[in-house]
Design an enzyme around this catalytic site. Sequence first.
Site, short mmCIF file in Angstrom:
data_model
loop_
_atom_site.label_atom_id
_atom_site.label_comp_id
_atom_site.label_asym_id
_atom_site.label_seq_id
_atom_site.Cartn_x
_atom_site.Cartn_y
_atom_site.Cartn_z
N TYR A 167 5.15 7.13 -8.43
CA TYR A 167 6.42 7.73 -8.02
C TYR A 167 7.30 8.18 -9.18
O TYR A 167 8.42 8.62 -8.98
CB TYR A 167 7.19 6.82 -7.06
CG TYR A 167 7.49 5.41 -7.56
CD1 TYR A 167 8.28 5.20 -8.68
CD2 TYR A 167 6.99 4.31 -6.88
CE1 TYR A 167 8.56 3.91 -9.12
CE2 TYR A 167 7.26 3.03 -7.30
CZ TYR A 167 8.05 2.84 -8.44
OH TYR A 167 8.33 1.57 -8.87
N GLU B 145 10.88 10.04 -0.52
CA GLU B 145 9.59 9.34 -0.46
C GLU B 145 9.82 8.01 0.24
O GLU B 145 10.91 7.47 0.20
CB GLU B 145 9.08 8.97 -1.86
CG GLU B 145 8.86 10.12 -2.78
CD GLU B 145 8.83 9.65 -4.24
OE1 GLU B 145 8.38 8.52 -4.51
OE2 GLU B 145 9.28 10.44 -5.08
N ASP C 273 6.75 -1.27 -0.10
CA ASP C 273 7.09 -2.67 -0.30
C ASP C 273 5.94 -3.38 -1.01
O ASP C 273 5.12 -4.04 -0.40
CB ASP C 273 7.36 -3.32 1.06
CG ASP C 273 8.06 -4.65 0.92
OD1 ASP C 273 8.48 -4.99 -0.22
OD2 ASP C 273 8.20 -5.36 1.93
N CYS D 222 -7.68 -33.13 20.92
CA CYS D 222 -7.39 -31.81 21.48
C CYS D 222 -6.21 -31.93 22.44
O CYS D 222 -6.22 -32.78 23.34
CB CYS D 222 -8.62 -31.28 22.22
SG CYS D 222 -8.27 -29.81 23.19
N LYS E 93 9.97 4.08 0.52
CA LYS E 93 10.11 2.99 -0.46
C LYS E 93 9.03 1.97 -0.11
O LYS E 93 9.13 1.25 0.87
CB LYS E 93 11.50 2.37 -0.38
CG LYS E 93 11.74 1.34 -1.47
CD LYS E 93 13.21 0.97 -1.53
CE LYS E 93 13.57 0.14 -2.75
NZ LYS E 93 12.81 -1.08 -2.91
N LYS F 87 17.95 1.72 2.94
CA LYS F 87 17.17 0.59 3.46
C LYS F 87 17.14 0.59 4.98
O LYS F 87 18.18 0.69 5.63
CB LYS F 87 17.80 -0.74 2.99
CG LYS F 87 17.63 -1.00 1.51
CD LYS F 87 16.18 -1.27 1.19
CE LYS F 87 15.95 -2.05 -0.07
NZ LYS F 87 16.36 -3.42 -0.12
N CYS G 64 -7.79 -31.22 26.21
CA CYS G 64 -8.81 -32.04 26.88
C CYS G 64 -8.93 -33.44 26.28
O CYS G 64 -9.65 -34.29 26.81
CB CYS G 64 -10.16 -31.35 26.87
SG CYS G 64 -10.97 -31.37 25.26
N CYS H 217 -13.68 -28.23 27.71
CA CYS H 217 -12.24 -28.21 27.46
C CYS H 217 -11.62 -27.10 28.29
O CYS H 217 -12.04 -25.94 28.20
CB CYS H 217 -11.99 -27.99 25.97
SG CYS H 217 -10.27 -27.63 25.57
N CYS I 17 -11.56 -28.19 18.47
CA CYS I 17 -11.93 -29.04 19.58
C CYS I 17 -13.41 -28.77 19.83
O CYS I 17 -13.79 -27.64 20.11
CB CYS I 17 -11.11 -28.69 20.82
SG CYS I 17 -11.82 -29.42 22.31
S1 IVH Z 1 11.80 5.20 -8.05
C1 IVH Z 1 14.56 4.70 -11.74
N1 IVH Z 1 10.35 5.48 -5.90
O1 IVH Z 1 11.84 0.14 -5.62
C2 IVH Z 1 14.02 4.63 -10.36
N2 IVH Z 1 10.91 3.27 -6.56
O2 IVH Z 1 14.62 -0.84 -6.13
C3 IVH Z 1 12.66 4.11 -10.33
N3 IVH Z 1 9.97 1.52 -5.14
O3 IVH Z 1 11.28 -1.30 -8.75
C4 IVH Z 1 12.18 3.75 -9.00
N4 IVH Z 1 8.91 2.86 -3.75
O4 IVH Z 1 9.28 -1.04 -7.21
C5 IVH Z 1 10.96 4.60 -6.72
N5 IVH Z 1 9.05 5.90 -4.03
C6 IVH Z 1 9.64 5.03 -4.85
C7 IVH Z 1 9.56 3.63 -4.67
C8 IVH Z 1 10.21 2.78 -5.55
C9 IVH Z 1 9.18 1.60 -4.07
C10 IVH Z 1 10.45 0.24 -5.72
C11 IVH Z 1 10.11 0.07 -7.16
C12 IVH Z 1 11.42 -0.25 -7.86
C13 IVH Z 1 12.31 -0.61 -6.72
C14 IVH Z 1 13.75 -0.23 -7.03
#
Ligand code: IVH
Length: 677
Positions: free
Chosen positions: A230, A118, A122, A413, A120, A319, A416, A437, A431
């Site tokens: 998730y 999946e 942010d 400005c 990750k 990452k 001008c 200007c 301005c």
């Molecule tokens: S699973 C025990 N799945 O990543 C594992 N985490 O570094 C539980 N996060 O605190 C996390 N997307 O905020 C999981 N698809 C995803 C995620 C995810 C983002 C974040 C989550 C967690 C952090 C862990």
Amino acid sequence: MSHTAPRLLDEINRLRSELDDANYRYYVLDDPELTDADYDRRLRRLQEIEQAHPELVTPDSPTQRVGASPAEGFAEVEHAVPMLSLDNAFDEGEVEAFVKRINDRLERGDDDLAFCCEPKLDGLAVSLVYERGRLISGATRGDGRTGEGITSNLRTLKSIPLKLRGTAIPELLEVRGEVYMSHSGFEALNARAREEGSKVFANPRNAAAGSLRQLDPRITARRPLEFCAYQAARIDEGQAAGSHSALMARLRELGFRTSPELAVVEGAEGVLDYCHALGDKRERLDYDIDGVVLKVDDLRAQRELGFVARAPRWAIAYKFPAQEQATRLNDVEFQVGRTGAITPVARLEPVTVAGVTVSNASLHNADEIARLGVMIGDRVVIRRAGDVIPQVVRVLDDERPDDAREIAFPDRCPVCGSEVERIEGEVAIRCPAGLYCAAQRKEALKHFASRRALDIDGLGDKLIDALVEREWVKTPADLFALQADRLGELPRMGEKSAGNLVRALEKARHTTLPRFIYALGIREVGEATANNLARHFGTLQALMEASQEALEAVADVGPVVAAHIHAFFRETHNRETVAQLREAGVIWNEEAIAERAQPLAGQSWVLTGSLESLTRDEGKARLQALGAKVVGSVSKKTAAVVAGEAAGSKLTRAEELGVEILDEATFLARLEEWEQA
Ligand code: IVH
């Protein structure tokens, strides 16, 4: 309650279930059926009944998402199961080592172990507890053991069910997932903040964090936050599935959104392919991700693998290269935009962020500079994500040099020399000189000549700069007086291109009223608004004379936009410019406007993927001008889907439903046909 008519109770139940269904279709299935208007009508009716019968309000009623009254602070919530973090893998070798470690531990030498992959996301991790199908508590991660209770805020997110759906509802369910803000939601929120002169956010993650930690849930309710599940941390014994992916499918049935990118793959090779594919797609997603989460799919294997310290052994986060980098802020310059807004721009020591060299970043306004506490000479962290322009996200305070200087806002400005204006309630400085200007004149002329305005072929930015600097052109009307022999004196301008430009100007004189209105560059008047104004008033004269009130009667024109338009036409020099343009022979056919057909009236269109020759906003504005509604997701009722580069789930959905799909070239050709009709 015994005296409440059973018919009323029936109606309440019907409205609630229709509204819940509508949310589910929209947020989880990505396939809405109700129109916005139908949704609003039902919600208003339910609110009416509940207002007249407060004893019938329930905490899981869809009306309860508007936000409860402000809290004093957040209560501590202890997590029944700790919220863990994940180990990271920073390159392919570390991913391969992770897969190997797992195979060794499970004593399987093969390469076909299934992993659920999946994005990750942010954003911020939250945990939601449901008892007998009702949301009873929602909390942040905190330190993993104790978080903050933010139930009232989380209840305002439409992608979080207040009540679980379907049958065989578990007695107890604890769902975890990420709260985040999409790029489009973030841009819209900041646009609104700029318009209102309030605080802009540096990036979607900060905006999500700030929105979630509001003591007043009514503020959270107005922020475009989304939730994606998730993990199921606790679920009734009998309901536990055999795999993580099956559990995610079960969460979808219960009413949660899960990632549309979720996929089960085999072995290290499958995992790496997935990481590459998502890495390629990253820039085009409408939300920030910082990697891929890989989870052993088989739950029995997960239990066997167990945990180390604060992270599970059965999962890892791969990452992507960082979207943040530190560099030096060498200077701050002030740029004057088309409407006179003066914005501070950070000049940076060039640095590569996620593969792109960044040497400028926006600092927005004085509030943002104060919030960051940034000074010239500081080392700052730059963030670049997707299409969002690079931002300064924070200052490395410890590395501040002794000779760091305060950022001084100019009183005049920079182009001008006019004294700047600070407008009450707005953080921007301006301005006020308008077309006097040179900076604003250049920007106004560039806008005037641009493709969607008067479309003057061959009149590029450099040429406009040269014309303004020589003072050959002061107002747009001066363009039409340019002679080929004089143009030929400019550097890099041959006889032939001078002749072409004069012919292009000649051609541009014949335009349309919407284009002309748009070309004037009135604040906040984009293409769609210009179209609505032209259609509403029919003639330029009527528009110029319209009162604020009359302007507010136009579709999509609120008090702020109406005030800009009204003020624009009250300015003598703007009226003169308009008169000069007409004298210079700029013409359009006014009758044609009022009668112009809207061939797409009543149709819903979807734009997905990225388009090459126009932005999505432009595509949207042009479709709207033809009468279409542009919506976010595909359903049976969608008239057509425009699929750009790397279109994803919406395209698949359109194929499944047999909805007409247009590629960019066909879309453009059709647009032009309709616009000409
Ligand atoms: S699973 C025990 N799945 O990543 C594992 N985490 O570094 C539980 N996060 O605190 C996390 N997307 O905020 C999981 N698809 C995803 C995620 C995810 C983002 C974040 C989550 C967690 C952090 C862990």
